[in-house]
Design a protein around this motif. Structure first.
Motif, short mmCIF file in Angstrom:
data_model
loop_
_atom_site.label_atom_id
_atom_site.label_comp_id
_atom_site.label_asym_id
_atom_site.label_seq_id
_atom_site.Cartn_x
_atom_site.Cartn_y
_atom_site.Cartn_z
N ALA A 160 1.12 6.41 5.99
CA ALA A 160 2.58 6.45 6.00
C ALA A 160 3.18 7.70 6.65
O ALA A 160 4.07 7.59 7.48
CB ALA A 160 3.10 6.28 4.58
N GLN A 175 9.96 -4.18 12.81
CA GLN A 175 11.38 -4.50 12.76
C GLN A 175 12.20 -3.47 13.52
O GLN A 175 13.28 -3.75 14.02
CB GLN A 175 11.88 -4.53 11.30
CG GLN A 175 11.40 -5.72 10.51
CD GLN A 175 10.11 -5.43 9.76
OE1 GLN A 175 9.19 -4.84 10.31
NE2 GLN A 175 10.05 -5.83 8.50
N LYS A 192 -1.23 -2.26 7.08
CA LYS A 192 -0.40 -2.30 5.90
C LYS A 192 0.73 -1.27 6.01
O LYS A 192 1.89 -1.57 5.76
CB LYS A 192 -1.27 -2.00 4.68
CG LYS A 192 -0.58 -2.20 3.38
CD LYS A 192 -1.60 -2.10 2.26
CE LYS A 192 -0.91 -2.07 0.92
NZ LYS A 192 0.18 -3.01 0.82
N ASP A 222 -4.01 6.43 3.68
CA ASP A 222 -2.56 6.30 3.63
C ASP A 222 -1.97 6.81 4.95
O ASP A 222 -1.96 8.01 5.20
CB ASP A 222 -2.01 7.09 2.44
CG ASP A 222 -0.49 7.03 2.41
OD1 ASP A 222 0.06 6.06 2.93
OD2 ASP A 222 0.14 7.96 1.86
N GLY A 225 3.37 -2.35 8.47
CA GLY A 225 4.28 -3.34 7.91
C GLY A 225 5.21 -2.74 6.87
O GLY A 225 6.42 -2.97 6.90
N ASP A 226 4.65 -1.91 5.97
CA ASP A 226 5.45 -1.31 4.90
C ASP A 226 6.60 -0.48 5.44
O ASP A 226 7.69 -0.46 4.87
CB ASP A 226 4.58 -0.41 4.02
CG ASP A 226 3.80 -1.20 2.99
OD1 ASP A 226 4.04 -2.42 2.92
OD2 ASP A 226 2.97 -0.62 2.28
N LEU A 227 6.34 0.26 6.51
CA LEU A 227 7.37 1.14 7.03
C LEU A 227 8.31 0.42 8.00
O LEU A 227 9.26 1.01 8.49
CB LEU A 227 6.73 2.34 7.74
CG LEU A 227 6.16 3.38 6.78
CD1 LEU A 227 5.34 4.39 7.51
CD2 LEU A 227 7.27 4.07 6.03
N GLY A 228 7.99 -0.86 8.29
CA GLY A 228 8.90 -1.64 9.12
C GLY A 228 8.99 -1.17 10.56
O GLY A 228 10.06 -1.17 11.16
N GLN A 245 5.59 7.33 9.78
CA GLN A 245 7.00 7.70 9.64
C GLN A 245 7.43 8.56 10.83
O GLN A 245 8.50 8.39 11.39
CB GLN A 245 7.20 8.48 8.33
CG GLN A 245 8.64 8.83 8.06
CD GLN A 245 9.47 7.60 7.74
OE1 GLN A 245 9.14 6.82 6.86
NE2 GLN A 245 10.55 7.40 8.49
#
Lengths: 291, 394
Positions: free
Chosen positions: B204, B242, B233, B202, B236-239, B208
């Protein structure tokens, strides 16, 4: 200052998601330990079974995400009931050592079966579209999956607390935890109560395992790797309570995330140090009752 | 009676001869990761070795045979790797060692190669200093410096700030050091660095932190295989894409065989690497075609397969050159300067000075071509030597 606040929000959010999943998985362990005095180290096996079953239901049978989640949870609960009647029940009267040996053995068996059935690599069931991407909350965006995890775990926890605090079944469970002999003598069938509670705890573990498969990776060694975290949650929280493990799980979730965020070089050091400090201060756990 | 005895004796001799392999069977000990959560990388070596032996590329003189003895180190596991190497050398009497996905395992085996004088051909482990640990090591894979250093120079021309996130073990440290050095030399600024424990699933919390720091580019090394997919993954999940953060790194993070599992997140990722399954050299097209014929149309070879493929070619060539009678020092002499102008990854050569590989590095962009993701090679930097050795080995 803004950057610091933003980092606090980040840590709080990711810590909450991790802590909630950890709680849903380990609460059953706390209840069975408090209720039956049974040291079920194989608790993680049920969480793993939930994750893998969901994977099979989705990829082999083509079920959508939500029914697969529910069915996996029910199947594991039913399976655990059979296990409890056939195996666990024989060891209730035995000492802690036979119980520990038995449940460790069960983990070995489960690890081997999982490796044969699913291979050694991490697997995760594909997430549905409504759980991928980000959601905007205020001026920030958060990963939808984790928001979903927090919401779902919140609902599960609320239902669980309501069940134990407000229903007749909950009252019976609390009575049996407090004083088993007395509960039996007023006519509560503790044997049956144990079985249903055990099944509920295992079902919750399966739910947590399946729901959190993207947070805590599903590998055959899952029951071993995660065991120490489940035990820490229960040890910090205290046996036989619902709120204690919740505090414990949040503490681990947020502490671990903060550590990874601010001081990644320390790894899991924080968790173990905090656990030791807490247990030195309150050996019975945060909310456990002194013996 | 006498005839009976001699007949028996002759029979015994014949039996003992039959039981023995022909004199020119060369035993190769292959240490590889067959089980555990990182086994997908070992699978690439296994498939490449088997394909190579089947392909008829191994041309040996009559009577000379290769026997490959395979052992499982189960992952990043130096104690096990060392024990296996010891058993292979002492009990199985192997004449060469080969394989090894992970740097820590290679480090554990290096002293044994020196002590027993067993040539050791490394098929993957990519930390720069490994080859300096024993004169009996040669490497057919790559070093992290080879990709990350030129990538740092490339990135410095395009981005002002970068964040560096690497796995916390040898190759990660190399990638971090190489990129940071070239990027800052080129005028860029590294605004943060994080080392993540290698079995992370993980990412994240780490990502972050990167997102909150708002760099222009994020340089990443995580081991190829499932770790890379888990990382992608999280990205992408945390953008992060973008949020305008460009993802760059060595090719491990967009390893060819995992691209189909990564969704659309890697589109636009820029990597520097020595091998892409999408490379349009004829040798590569033939290699990929043979691989997919053997293992199915959805199986993709990656840089690890190619490291093993070329490594087997090198082993075959030195065995053939010595007619099956392996002399350790002569073997190393043959490996120094060994060349293959026509590897799937382009021309390659073992540096006679450092026993490390010299090869092309390619700047690639991950793009959707005909509905599937591919690492499309854009520019070539020809025949890159390991920059770490240029700096550190005099």
């Amino acid at each position: 200052m803004d950057a610091f606040l933003a980092s606090l929000v980040s840590i709080g959010f990711h810590g909450l998601a991790y802590g909630m999943i950890l709680y849903v998985i380990s609460v059953g362990l706390s209840v069975t330990m408090g209720l039956m005095g049974f040291v079920n180290l194989a608790h993680g096996v049920f969480a793993m079974a939930g994750g893998y079953l969901m994977y099979s239901l989705m990829t082999r049978l083509g079920l959508p995400w939500l029914p697969a989640l529910a069915l996996a949870c029910l199947l594991v609960a039913a399976g655990s009931m059979a296990l409890e009647r056939l195996l666990y029940a024989r060891l209730y009267a035995a000492g802690e050592l036979p119980q520990v040996l038995f449940t460790i053995g069960l983990i070995f068996v489960a690890v081997a079966v999982a490796r044969i059935a699913y291979g050694p690599l991490p697997l995760a069931a594909p997430l549905p579209d409504f759980l991928s991407g980000q959601v905007e909350l205020g001026s920030r965006s958060f990963p939808t999956y984790r928001v979903g995890v927090i919401v779902a775990a919140g609902i599960i926890i609320a239902a669980l607390w309501f069940g134990l605090e407000r229903t007749r079944w909950g009252a019976m469970v609390r009575a049996a935890v407090d004083n088993r002999a007395m509960a039996q003598s007023v006519g509560i069938d503790t044997g049956r109560l144990f079985t249903t509670t055990f099944a509920l705890g295992s079902g919750l573990a399966a739910l947590g395992g399946a729901l959190g498969a993207d947070l805590i990776a599903m590998t055959p060694t899952y029951p071993f790797e995660q065991l120490v975290y489940f035990l820490i949650v229960v040890a910090i929280g205290g046996l036989g309570t619902l709120r204690g493990p919740f505090l414990g799980a949040l503490l681990i979730g947020i502490g671990d995330t903060a550590c990874k965020y601010w001081v990644p070089q320390f790894g899991a050091f924080f968790i173990y140090a905090a656990t030791m400090a807490l247990l030195l201060w309150r050996p019975q756990g945060l909310l456990g009752r002194a013996q | 009676m006498k005839t009976l005895t001699s007949a028996l004796l002759a029979g015994a001799v014949a039996l003992s001869l039959a039981g023995q392999a022909p004199a020119q069977t060369v035993r190769i000990g292959l240490i590889n990761t067959y089980s555990g959560p990182m086994a997908s990388n070992g699978d690439q070596i296994e498939k490449a070795v088997n394909l190579f032996m089947k392909s008829g590329q191994c041309k040996l003189p009559a009577g000379v045979k290769l026997e490959i003895i395979k052992r499982d180190d189960t992952g990043i596991n130096p104690e096990t790797a060392k024990r296996l190497a010891q058993e292979l050398i002492v009990r199985d009497r192997v004449q060469m060692l080969a394989g090894v996905v992970w740097t820590p395992n290679a480090l554990a085996i290096a002293p044994l190669a020196t002590e027993a004088k067993v040539p050791f051909v490394i098929f993957n482990a990519g930390t720069a200093m490994i080859t300096t640990l024993s004169p009996y090591i040669a490497r057919t894979s790559f070093t992290l410096w080879q990709s990350s250093y030129p990538l740092g120079a490339w990135a410095a021309k395009r981005f002002k700030t970068a964040y560096v996130a690497v796995s916390d073990f040898g190759p990660g440290h190399d990638a971090q050091e190489a990129f940071t050095r070239a990027f800052t030399e080129g005028g860029g600024k590294v605004i943060g660095t994080v080392r993540m424990p290698p079995p992370t699933s993980d990412f994240a919390p780490f990502l972050q932190r990167v997102k909150d720091a708002k760099p222009e580019a994020l340089f990443v090394f995580v081991p190829a295989g499932k770790s890379a997919t888990a990382f992608m993954k999280g990205f992408g999940d945390l953008g992060l894409g973008q949020a305008g953060i460009k993802l760059i790194g060595p090719g491990d993070i967009v390893t060819d065989e995992e691209l189909p599992n990564m969704g659309d997140v890697p589109i636009g990722v820029i990597t520097m690497f020595h091998y892409s399954a999408a490379g349009d050299r004829p040798a590569n097209k033939a290699f990929v075609a043979a691989y997919q014929k053997e293992y199915g149309p959805n199986a993709w070879p990656n840089f690890i397969s190619v490291g093993a493929w070329d490594g087997m070619q090198a082993i075959c060539d030195v065995v053939a050159a010595q007619n099956g009678k392996i002399d350790p020092d002569k073997t190393m002499l043959l490996l120094r300067g060994w060349k293959n102008p026509n590897s799937p990854r382009g021309p390659i050569e073992i540096d006679p000075r450092t026993r490390d590989i010299i090869q092309n590095e390619y700047i690639r962009e991950t793009r959707k071509v005909g509905g599937i993701l591919k690492n499309v090679e854009l520019e070539t930097i020809p025949m890159v030597k390991d920059p770490w050795k240029e700096y550190n080995v005099k």
